[in-house]
Scaffold this active site. Structure first.
Site, PDB file in Angstrom:
ATOM      1  N   HIS A 150      -9.320  -5.147  10.315  1.00 21.08           N
ATOM      2  CA  HIS A 150     -10.139  -4.461   9.000  1.00 21.08           C
ATOM      3  C   HIS A 150     -11.318  -3.474   9.236  1.00 21.08           C
ATOM      4  O   HIS A 150     -11.887  -3.183   8.254  1.00 21.08           O
ATOM      5  CB  HIS A 150     -10.556  -5.767   8.462  1.00 21.08           C
ATOM      6  CG  HIS A 150      -9.226  -6.739   7.886  1.00 21.08           C
ATOM      7  ND1 HIS A 150      -8.263  -7.011   8.570  1.00 21.08           N
ATOM      8  CD2 HIS A 150      -9.101  -7.308   6.584  1.00 21.08           C
ATOM      9  CE1 HIS A 150      -7.554  -7.705   8.053  1.00 21.08           C
ATOM     10  NE2 HIS A 150      -7.850  -7.843   6.977  1.00 21.08           N
TER      11      HIS A 150
ATOM     12  N   GLU B 259       0.778  -1.074  -0.014  1.00 21.15           N
ATOM     13  CA  GLU B 259      -0.053  -0.074   0.184  1.00 21.15           C
ATOM     14  C   GLU B 259       0.866   1.139  -0.136  1.00 21.15           C
ATOM     15  O   GLU B 259       0.495   2.215  -0.664  1.00 21.15           O
ATOM     16  CB  GLU B 259      -1.016   0.374   1.189  1.00 21.15           C
ATOM     17  CG  GLU B 259      -1.971  -0.939   1.174  1.00 21.15           C
ATOM     18  CD  GLU B 259      -1.963  -2.167   1.488  1.00 21.15           C
ATOM     19  OE1 GLU B 259      -0.696  -2.589   1.760  1.00 21.15           O
ATOM     20  OE2 GLU B 259      -2.890  -3.102   1.286  1.00 21.15           O
TER      21      GLU B 259
END
Lengths: 308, 320
Positions: free
Chosen positions: B125, B60
């Site tokens: 998450h 990322e």
């Protein structure tokens, strides 16, 4: 002058040698020790000095400071304060060049202290995976702040050799000889422009001053003798001057004249910076949002700033 | 009017903008050949090819930074985070680079970039970082609650010239709404009254809007209370006028927010209401936020941790 200040003195042949090879399609980005790169791309001393003074006439209007010089009109994309934070950005510049079908490359500068950051390794992987025309130039001045290379990094041959793990071509050479810098960098530029493939170049260099103003005396983690030895025997400007004098390309008088000219230009830049206006309080809120600056409909819709 | 899912509305927005502007490029994990982890990018790779829809490795910080760098040269990257919770491994890129480069370059560099993905899920998450990201001047943050809003806001976000962070919700992806076939855009910074009412304002964003609508139904049916539901849609810029207008009408506000309470979006709204509409209030501003612990796994408790219609009703009854 306040805030951060990371001087480039001693490393000049790296910025000048590499950037002098760039053409109009090539892009340049670096870390926080980038005053040399800014001057090499053609920013004026006035614009740089005024930025250091936090003046509205600075290259970033006094909003960026020493670590954040920008000149996109000269393909110079900063000036970035967080170590290795610029390495994915350099990747993005290279990605955009390739996407647009432009045969350029991106020179992305970092220090030897940046090579242990994850962002750099992620960048190497993506650069190789996607065949991007980016050249990571590790300016190895042997100290990441006050921590020597030996105390911060493990490696086999050299820092650049880590690129082998990413199947990237690498090279390591001495940065005190500007001709050497140009010749070796040229190969990487050709590789980037024409294949395109990335490269990692590690260029040995040395900084005379401290990491920043925080260790301006710079004597705690290295000896005065070490600094003096580099100044005397390895200074890239002195070495180049000596060679030009020996080859009869430059006379002693011309060299002295250039020195005086540069000193006068710097003195004039200080005067310019001192006399320049400061940004106004209202300038705090410009350059934050594109649409707000232009007062477009989008820029006038909703509340953007939450001051009391 | 066609009824489509929130997911399809986003997919249509992406497809329309890819077709409209060749500088739009989608980058992210599994966005191309896999069709998207949540199928938001379904069929786009087949239609637009390798150049426009790019599968990235799990990296990322690398590919978000790449998107920011590419936007400096005029591309309009739409970078997918499989979950917004993964933003934290790229936080330097998002906050220091996307958030600050325009400012610290004195306005010389523009970053027309979108980062999008769901902001909910399981423990690691399930973060809802809209409050912390909206804390940074220089970025825009939007949280669509319906398919109609998702499409209109996404298209505007892609055309915007600053970084826009679009926070979606996996629990909404499969829900359906009416969405017109003809093109439309929704400006950022304009709230939407999803249900009119006169007794009390429920102010929410994202999925909490749906929770508020459920609560409003119960309040009307069982307690005779007509609650107005204001959907913020955009967090920064924020439609303060819409909030104040509703509070001035109803004189009571309950803020419903899937953020954890400390420095939540609702904390900002509460501060703003007491500052600007204090005399209009007949009761203290109340909040219903996620229960203040890391997101729990156990499914029955997970449901209770987020604001529920029942908790909203209970809170409303405490002041109405």
């Amino acid at each position: 002058m306040g805030g951060f200040l990371h001087l480039y003195v001693g490393q000049e042949a790296v910025a000048v040698g590499t950037i002098s090879l760039c053409d109009e399609d090539d892009q340049i980005i670096g870390g926080y020790r980038t005053h040399g790169h800014a001057l090499a791309v053609g920013l004026t001393m006035n614009a740089c000095m005024a930025e250091l003074f936090g003046k509205a006439t600075g290259c970033s209007k006094g909003k960026g400071g020493s670590m954040h010089f920008f000149a996109p009109d000269k393909n110079f994309w900063g000036g970035h304060g967080v170590v290795a934070g610029q390495t994915p950005l350099g990747l993005g510049l290279a990605f955009a060049l390739k996407y647009k079908g432009v045969k350029g490359c991106c020179l992305c500068f970092l220090g030897d202290g940046a090579v242990n950051q994850g962002a750099y390794h992620e960048s190497l992987n993506l650069a190789s995976l996607w065949n991007l025309p980016v050249i990571y130039i590790v300016e190895n001045n042997r100290y990441s702040m006050g921590t020597s290379l030996q105390r911060s990094s493990v490696y086999r041959k050299c820092l650049a050799a880590r690129a082998e793990g990413y199947d990237i071509e690498w090279d390591r050479f001495n940065g005190e000889d500007i001709y050497e810098v140009r010749a070796r960098t040229w190969k990487a530029i050709q590789r980037a422009r024409h294949e395109p493939r990335p490269s990692v170049l590690e260029i040995a260099t040395y900084r005379y001053y401290g990491h920043s103003v925080s260790d301006a005396n710079a004597k705690k983690y290295r000896s005065p003798e070490e600094i003096e030895r580099h100044r005397k025997l390895h200074d890239p400007i002195q070495l180049w001057q000596k060679r030009l004098l020996e080859e009869g390309i430059l006379t002693a008088d011309q060299a002295a004249e250039m020195d005086e000219g540069a000193a006068a230009e710097a003195a004039e830049a200080v005067r310019f910076a001192e006399e320049s206006p400061l940004p106004q309080k209202a300038d705090l809120f410009s350059d934050v949002y594109y649409e707000v600056d232009r007062q477009t409909r989008a820029g006038r819709t909703g509340r953007y700033f939450f001051n009391d | 009017m066609p009824v489509i899912t929130y997911r399809k509305a986003l997919n249509d927005a992406l497809a329309e903008e890819l077709a409209r502007d060749e500088n739009v490029v989608i980058i992210g994990e599994e966005v191309a050949q896999y069709n998207g982890a949540y199928k938001v990018t379904e069929e786009l790779w087949k239609r637009f090819g390798d150049k426009r829809v790019v599968d990235a490795p799990i990296s990322e910080a690398g590919f978000i930074g790449l998107g920011i760098g590419a936007s400096m040269l005029g591309l309009r990257p739409v970078v997918e985070l499989m979950f917004w919770s993964f933003a934290f491994v790229a936080y330097d890129q998002i906050v220091n680079n996307a958030g600050c480069i325009r400012y610290m370059s004195g306005g010389l560099v523009n970053l027309p970039l979108v980062i999008r993905g769901p902001a909910n899920g399981g423990t690691t998450h399930s973060h809802t970082p809209e409050s912390s990201l909206a804390n940074h001047p220089g970025v825009r943050v939007v949280c669509p609650a319906t398919a109609y809003d998702a499409k209109g806001l996404m298209k505007t976000a892609i055309r915007d010239n600053d970084p826009v962070f679009v926070m979606e919700n996996t629990l909404l992806y499969g829900e359906t709404w009416e969405v017109p076939e003809e093109e439309y855009l929704i400006p950022l910074g304009v709230a939407d009254v999803k249900r009119e009412g006169r007794d009390l304002s429920l102010i929410a964003h994202g999925r909490a809007v749906m929770t508020s609508l459920k609560a409003a139904k119960i309040l009307a049916a069982e307690h005779g209370i007509k609650a107005e539901v204001v959907d913020l849609r955009s967090i920064r810029p924020l439609d303060e006028e819409a909030i104040l207008q509703s509070v001035r009408k109803t004189h009571r506000a309950v803020l419903v927010d899937e953020n954890k309470p400390f420095c939540a979006v609702s904390a900002q709204i509460a501060a703003m209401i007491q500052e600007k509409a204090f005399d209009d209030l007949d009761a203290p501003v109340q909040r219903v936020c996620a229960l203040d612990a890391p997101a729990i796994y156990s499914p029955p408790l997970e449901k209770q941790q987020l604001p529920t219609a029942e908790r909203v009703v209970e809170k409303v009854l405490s002041i109405a």
